[in-house]
Design a protein around this motif. Structure first.
Motif, PDB file in Angstrom:
ATOM      1  N   GLU A 295      12.964   1.796   3.091  1.00 25.34           N
ATOM      2  CA  GLU A 295      13.199   3.034   3.857  1.00 25.34           C
ATOM      3  C   GLU A 295      11.996   3.973   3.756  1.00 25.34           C
ATOM      4  O   GLU A 295      11.548   4.545   4.751  1.00 25.34           O
ATOM      5  N   ILE A 296      11.494   4.109   2.538  1.00 20.61           N
ATOM      6  CA  ILE A 296      10.344   5.002   2.327  1.00 20.61           C
ATOM      7  C   ILE A 296       9.132   4.504   3.128  1.00 20.61           C
ATOM      8  O   ILE A 296       8.441   5.287   3.788  1.00 20.61           O
ATOM      9  N   VAL A 297       8.894   3.184   3.065  1.00 23.46           N
ATOM     10  CA  VAL A 297       7.735   2.617   3.756  1.00 23.46           C
ATOM     11  C   VAL A 297       7.852   2.867   5.262  1.00 23.46           C
ATOM     12  O   VAL A 297       6.901   3.339   5.904  1.00 23.46           O
ATOM     13  N   GLU A 298       9.038   2.620   5.809  1.00 29.51           N
ATOM     14  CA  GLU A 298       9.207   2.820   7.257  1.00 29.51           C
ATOM     15  C   GLU A 298       9.024   4.300   7.626  1.00 29.51           C
ATOM     16  O   GLU A 298       8.297   4.639   8.554  1.00 29.51           O
ATOM     17  N   LYS A 299       9.650   5.154   6.839  1.00 30.88           N
ATOM     18  CA  LYS A 299       9.579   6.593   7.126  1.00 30.88           C
ATOM     19  C   LYS A 299       8.114   7.080   7.062  1.00 30.88           C
ATOM     20  O   LYS A 299       7.656   7.841   7.914  1.00 30.88           O
ATOM     21  N   SER A 300       7.408   6.589   6.047  1.00 35.13           N
ATOM     22  CA  SER A 300       6.026   7.038   5.874  1.00 35.13           C
ATOM     23  C   SER A 300       5.132   6.515   6.989  1.00 35.13           C
ATOM     24  O   SER A 300       4.283   7.242   7.518  1.00 35.13           O
ATOM     25  N   LEU A 301       5.334   5.232   7.337  1.00 33.75           N
ATOM     26  CA  LEU A 301       4.514   4.660   8.410  1.00 33.75           C
ATOM     27  C   LEU A 301       4.820   5.325   9.741  1.00 33.75           C
ATOM     28  O   LEU A 301       3.932   5.561  10.551  1.00 33.75           O
ATOM     29  N   ARG A 302       6.098   5.661   9.944  1.00 36.74           N
ATOM     30  CA  ARG A 302       6.459   6.395  11.166  1.00 36.74           C
ATOM     31  C   ARG A 302       5.811   7.782  11.139  1.00 36.74           C
ATOM     32  O   ARG A 302       5.254   8.234  12.133  1.00 36.74           O
TER      33      ARG A 302
ATOM     34  N   LEU B  78      -2.864   4.410   7.657  1.00 33.42           N
ATOM     35  CA  LEU B  78      -2.117   3.792   6.549  1.00 33.42           C
ATOM     36  C   LEU B  78      -2.292   4.621   5.278  1.00 33.42           C
ATOM     37  O   LEU B  78      -1.341   4.848   4.515  1.00 33.42           O
ATOM     38  N   CYS B  79      -3.525   5.085   5.055  1.00 33.40           N
ATOM     39  CA  CYS B  79      -3.782   5.915   3.863  1.00 33.40           C
ATOM     40  C   CYS B  79      -2.993   7.223   3.938  1.00 33.40           C
ATOM     41  O   CYS B  79      -2.529   7.735   2.926  1.00 33.40           O
ATOM     42  N   ILE B  80      -2.852   7.741   5.158  1.00 31.22           N
ATOM     43  CA  ILE B  80      -2.040   8.950   5.318  1.00 31.22           C
ATOM     44  C   ILE B  80      -0.571   8.610   5.017  1.00 31.22           C
ATOM     45  O   ILE B  80       0.116   9.352   4.307  1.00 31.22           O
ATOM     46  N   ALA B  81      -0.120   7.436   5.491  1.00 31.92           N
ATOM     47  CA  ALA B  81       1.254   6.996   5.200  1.00 31.92           C
ATOM     48  C   ALA B  81       1.450   6.853   3.688  1.00 31.92           C
ATOM     49  O   ALA B  81       2.479   7.250   3.134  1.00 31.92           O
ATOM     50  N   ARG B  82       0.444   6.301   3.018  1.00 36.49           N
ATOM     51  CA  ARG B  82       0.519   6.121   1.558  1.00 36.49           C
ATOM     52  C   ARG B  82       0.661   7.477   0.878  1.00 36.49           C
ATOM     53  O   ARG B  82       1.386   7.636  -0.092  1.00 36.49           O
ATOM     54  N   CYS B  83      -0.050   8.444   1.444  1.00 37.92           N
ATOM     55  CA  CYS B  83       0.014   9.800   0.902  1.00 37.92           C
ATOM     56  C   CYS B  83       1.407  10.404   1.148  1.00 37.92           C
ATOM     57  O   CYS B  83       1.980  11.053   0.268  1.00 37.92           O
ATOM     58  N   LEU B  84       1.968  10.143   2.325  1.00 37.35           N
ATOM     59  CA  LEU B  84       3.280  10.705   2.665  1.00 37.35           C
ATOM     60  C   LEU B  84       4.402  10.087   1.820  1.00 37.35           C
ATOM     61  O   LEU B  84       5.429  10.725   1.583  1.00 37.35           O
ATOM     62  N   ALA B  85       4.185   8.836   1.375  1.00 39.67           N
ATOM     63  CA  ALA B  85       5.241   8.104   0.677  1.00 39.67           C
ATOM     64  C   ALA B  85       5.708   8.808  -0.599  1.00 39.67           C
ATOM     65  O   ALA B  85       6.853   8.640  -1.019  1.00 39.67           O
ATOM     66  N   ILE B  86       4.832   9.567  -1.200  1.00 37.57           N
ATOM     67  CA  ILE B  86       5.255  10.259  -2.428  1.00 37.57           C
ATOM     68  C   ILE B  86       5.719  11.687  -2.123  1.00 37.57           C
ATOM     69  O   ILE B  86       5.875  12.513  -3.024  1.00 37.57           O
ATOM     70  N   GLU B  87       5.957  11.920  -0.832  1.00 35.66           N
ATOM     71  CA  GLU B  87       6.493  13.202  -0.359  1.00 35.66           C
ATOM     72  C   GLU B  87       5.758  14.407  -0.920  1.00 35.66           C
ATOM     73  O   GLU B  87       6.328  15.207  -1.678  1.00 35.66           O
ATOM     74  N   PRO B  88       4.492  14.535  -0.561  1.00 36.46           N
ATOM     75  CA  PRO B  88       3.746  15.702  -1.047  1.00 36.46           C
ATOM     76  C   PRO B  88       4.161  16.947  -0.270  1.00 36.46           C
ATOM     77  O   PRO B  88       4.938  16.858   0.686  1.00 36.46           O
ATOM     78  N   ASP B  89       3.639  18.057  -0.695  1.00 36.65           N
ATOM     79  CA  ASP B  89       3.922  19.329  -0.047  1.00 36.65           C
ATOM     80  C   ASP B  89       2.677  19.742   0.746  1.00 36.65           C
ATOM     81  O   ASP B  89       2.753  20.257   1.855  1.00 36.65           O
TER      82      ASP B  89
ATOM     83  N   ASN C 154       0.832  -1.208   0.000  1.00 30.19           N
ATOM     84  CA  ASN C 154       0.000   0.000   0.000  1.00 30.19           C
ATOM     85  C   ASN C 154       0.861   1.249   0.000  1.00 30.19           C
ATOM     86  O   ASN C 154       0.611   2.195  -0.738  1.00 30.19           O
ATOM     87  N   VAL C 155       1.890   1.228   0.850  1.00 29.25           N
ATOM     88  CA  VAL C 155       2.721   2.419   0.987  1.00 29.25           C
ATOM     89  C   VAL C 155       3.724   2.509  -0.166  1.00 29.25           C
ATOM     90  O   VAL C 155       4.026   3.597  -0.664  1.00 29.25           O
ATOM     91  N   ALA C 156       4.212   1.339  -0.605  1.00 24.32           N
ATOM     92  CA  ALA C 156       5.244   1.338  -1.655  1.00 24.32           C
ATOM     93  C   ALA C 156       4.654   1.619  -3.042  1.00 24.32           C
ATOM     94  O   ALA C 156       5.394   1.930  -3.989  1.00 24.32           O
ATOM     95  N   TYR C 157       3.343   1.538  -3.140  1.00 21.95           N
ATOM     96  CA  TYR C 157       2.678   1.653  -4.445  1.00 21.95           C
ATOM     97  C   TYR C 157       3.031   2.966  -5.172  1.00 21.95           C
ATOM     98  O   TYR C 157       3.461   2.932  -6.326  1.00 21.95           O
ATOM     99  N   GLY C 158       2.869   4.050  -4.483  1.00 23.34           N
ATOM    100  CA  GLY C 158       3.138   5.365  -5.097  1.00 23.34           C
ATOM    101  C   GLY C 158       4.575   5.499  -5.560  1.00 23.34           C
ATOM    102  O   GLY C 158       4.834   5.789  -6.749  1.00 23.34           O
ATOM    103  N   PRO C 159       5.536   5.276  -4.634  1.00 24.20           N
ATOM    104  CA  PRO C 159       6.944   5.379  -5.048  1.00 24.20           C
ATOM    105  C   PRO C 159       7.277   4.451  -6.226  1.00 24.20           C
ATOM    106  O   PRO C 159       8.042   4.826  -7.116  1.00 24.20           O
ATOM    107  N   LYS C 160       6.680   3.241  -6.248  1.00 26.02           N
ATOM    108  CA  LYS C 160       6.947   2.317  -7.363  1.00 26.02           C
ATOM    109  C   LYS C 160       6.472   2.919  -8.674  1.00 26.02           C
ATOM    110  O   LYS C 160       7.167   2.845  -9.692  1.00 26.02           O
ATOM    111  N   ILE C 161       5.289   3.509  -8.633  1.00 31.13           N
ATOM    112  CA  ILE C 161       4.756   4.144  -9.852  1.00 31.13           C
ATOM    113  C   ILE C 161       5.685   5.253 -10.317  1.00 31.13           C
ATOM    114  O   ILE C 161       5.844   5.496 -11.503  1.00 31.13           O
ATOM    115  N   HIS C 162       6.328   5.900  -9.330  1.00 21.62           N
ATOM    116  CA  HIS C 162       7.275   6.949  -9.693  1.00 21.62           C
ATOM    117  C   HIS C 162       8.638   6.385 -10.061  1.00 21.62           C
ATOM    118  O   HIS C 162       9.616   7.121 -10.155  1.00 21.62           O
ATOM    119  N   GLY C 163       8.708   5.065 -10.224  1.00 22.75           N
ATOM    120  CA  GLY C 163       9.915   4.467 -10.800  1.00 22.75           C
ATOM    121  C   GLY C 163      10.937   3.968  -9.803  1.00 22.75           C
ATOM    122  O   GLY C 163      12.030   3.559 -10.194  1.00 22.75           O
TER     123      GLY C 163
END
Lengths: 219, 274
Positions: B145-152, B179-190, B127-136
């Motif tokens: 690392e991204i998943v842990e950081k976002s979930l934290r 988790l949905c908030i973590a998913r949102c954070l994973a792509i590092e929004p502003d 769920n969390v890795a989905y966005g970053p994966k789409i971004h390549g």
């Protein structure tokens, strides 16, 4: 259907209770002044005992207001009404205490030298304070900011009269003997009246806050 | 076909509301925004700033346009048929309606969390890795690392760190929302837009998400639509009150909930209508 009809009713009831508290204090003050005027020392004791009722009603009001905050989670003007009810009831309760202090001070004057014309002056100051009490309760009931603002000038009059009174009675101490006790008690009574007038001004400030949401220093 | 109607710059008005800010920058500036669903004029001349590292709450009765407005901020509203928009929304000095502005790029910067938690039917990790994966991003170590950081970041790491490969549907509603908030954070929004993010949650989960929002504003700018006025009062710095598609009042939350200027705001927040 009126939304929050129940809450509106509770707010109205809260205000009615405070007006009732104010009326009780006003009556106690009235009785004390009448007693002083007519030299009825025996009338002081019931006034002192009656203060317990005033204290109890203030606690009831506090309880009611606290429950309303907890249950209704008021904001803005609703919250101000409740906060002001706590402040006003506390000021009224203090006015009740000061009235008791007046009654006690007067009791101590029994069998002491009488100070005829000074008592008349004291009654005059008390009437001014009484008028303030009446006016501030009406202004609170109506949420009338204009009337509340007028209280300040009434307080100035009480302060002036109190200042003059104290000066003149202490001049007597210098020339007459055996009057010290009476003069001291009279000075106390006048001081209590002046404090009561200050509390009326406080309440007037709370009325302005309740209506406008802004604190306003009338002193 | 462009959904945009060209706006006459003369029609753009300065916000009538108190928007002076000492140091904080405006992230999203809405100017003279109008929106129609067919003939229905849903947003009327909206002028609002959203300030950096602050929580802006949008409140108002049902149908007042608050959800429409928040969906306009990342152009999600455009998926509705027959939508017409005029005016502009500047995201960091760039008009989001500009035809060169890729909507995907905008939504990467301006993320969204919805009313009902909507995890993918995948593992917590996926769920969390989905966005970053789409971004390549394919590197497993980086993804971890991204998943842990976002979930934290979404204050749920400690609850899920030992079950990252379990299906996200096994989480409680409150956990799913975080988790949905973590998913949102994973792509590092502003900016994070939240459309009634706690209305489907129990009181304890609601408080957790509220606490999280308070922490998130250190690094993100947050816009939240909420029906819960106490929530708006608790967590937001600024509040905008919408009514019938218009902004009736926008100010510091402390002012809105103590001494609002407009009688309609007062009536709404004290529960006299809506």
């Amino acid at each position: 259907m009126v939304i929050r009809g129940q809450f509106e009713t509770e707010l109205t009831q809260l205000k009615s209770e405070i007006i009732m508290l104010g009326t009780m204090v006003e009556n106690a003050f009235d009785e004390t002044i009448k007693g002083i005027k007519n030299k009825q020392y025996g009338k002081m004791e019931p006034i002192i005992l009656n203060d317990e009722k005033i204290n109890r009603l203030e606690l009831d009001i506090n309880e009611r207001a606290t429950l309303m905050i907890a249950k209704q989670q008021p904001v803005a003007s609703d919250l101000r009404k409740i906060i002001v009810s706590l402040k006003v009831s506390s000021d009224l309760e203090r006015m009740g205490d000061l009235t008791v202090d007046m009654a006690k001070a007067f009791k101590r004057m029994v069998d002491k030298e009488e100070l005829g014309h000074f008592e008349k002056e004291l009654i005059t100051i008390a009437s001014k304070a009484k008028a303030m009490m009446k006016a501030v309760l009406v202004a609170y009931q109506e949420g009338n900011v204009l009337e509340a603002q007028k209280i300040a000038s009434m307080d100035d009059e009480v302060d002036r009269a109190y200042g003059q009174f104290v000066q003149s009675i202490f001049k007597v101490v210098a020339v007459e003997t055996g009057v010290t006790e009476s003069i001291t008690q009279m000075a106390f009574i006048s001081r209590y009246i002046e404090r009561i007038a200050d509390y009326c001004t406080n309440i007037a400030e709370w009325i302005i806050y309740e209506v406008n949401g802004k604190r306003f220093d009338l002193n | 076909m462009s959904l945009l109607i060209k706006t006459n710059p003369m029609q753009q008005q300065q916000s009538p509301f108190n928007t002076n800010e000492s140091n904080k920058r405006v992230v999203l500036q809405t100017r003279a925004l109008n929106l129609w669903y067919g003939e229905n004029h849903a947003l009327k001349n909206i002028n609002l700033p959203m300030t950096e590292n602050e929580v802006t709450a949008i409140i108002g009765p049902s149908g007042c346009g608050k959800s429409t407005y928040i969906k306009t901020l990342n152009r999600m509203v455009e998926v509705v048929p027959n939508v017409k928009i005029s005016g502009e929304i500047q995201y960091r000095d760039r008009n989001i309606f500009d035809k060169n502005y890729l909507v995907e790029e905008l939504r990467t910067r301006v993320g969204m969390v919805f009313q009902k938690p909507n995890p993918f039917p995948k593992s917590i990790f996926e769920n969390v890795a989905y966005g970053p994966k789409i971004h390549g991003i394919r590197n497993k170590k980086i993804l971890k690392e991204i998943v842990e950081k976002s979930l934290r970041g979404a204050a749920i790491w400690d609850e899920v760190k030992d079950r990252l490969n379990e299906n996200a549907y096994g989480l409680s509603g409150g956990q799913q929302q975080r988790l949905c908030i973590a998913r949102c954070l994973a792509i590092e929004p502003d900016v994070i837009l939240m459309d009634e993010p706690t209305s489907a949650l129990d009181p304890k989960s609601t408080l957790k998400v509220e606490e999280l929002i308070q922490n998130l504003k250190e690094n993100y700018s947050i816009v939240i639509v909420t029906h819960n006025m106490q929530q708006a009062a608790r967590i937001s710095d600024k509040t905008a009150f919408f009514l019938n598609g218009e902004v009736v009042e926008y100010d510091d939350t402390n002012i809105i909930f103590s001494t609002p200027n407009d009688k309609r705001t007062e009536d709404y927040i004290t529960g006299r209508f809506g």
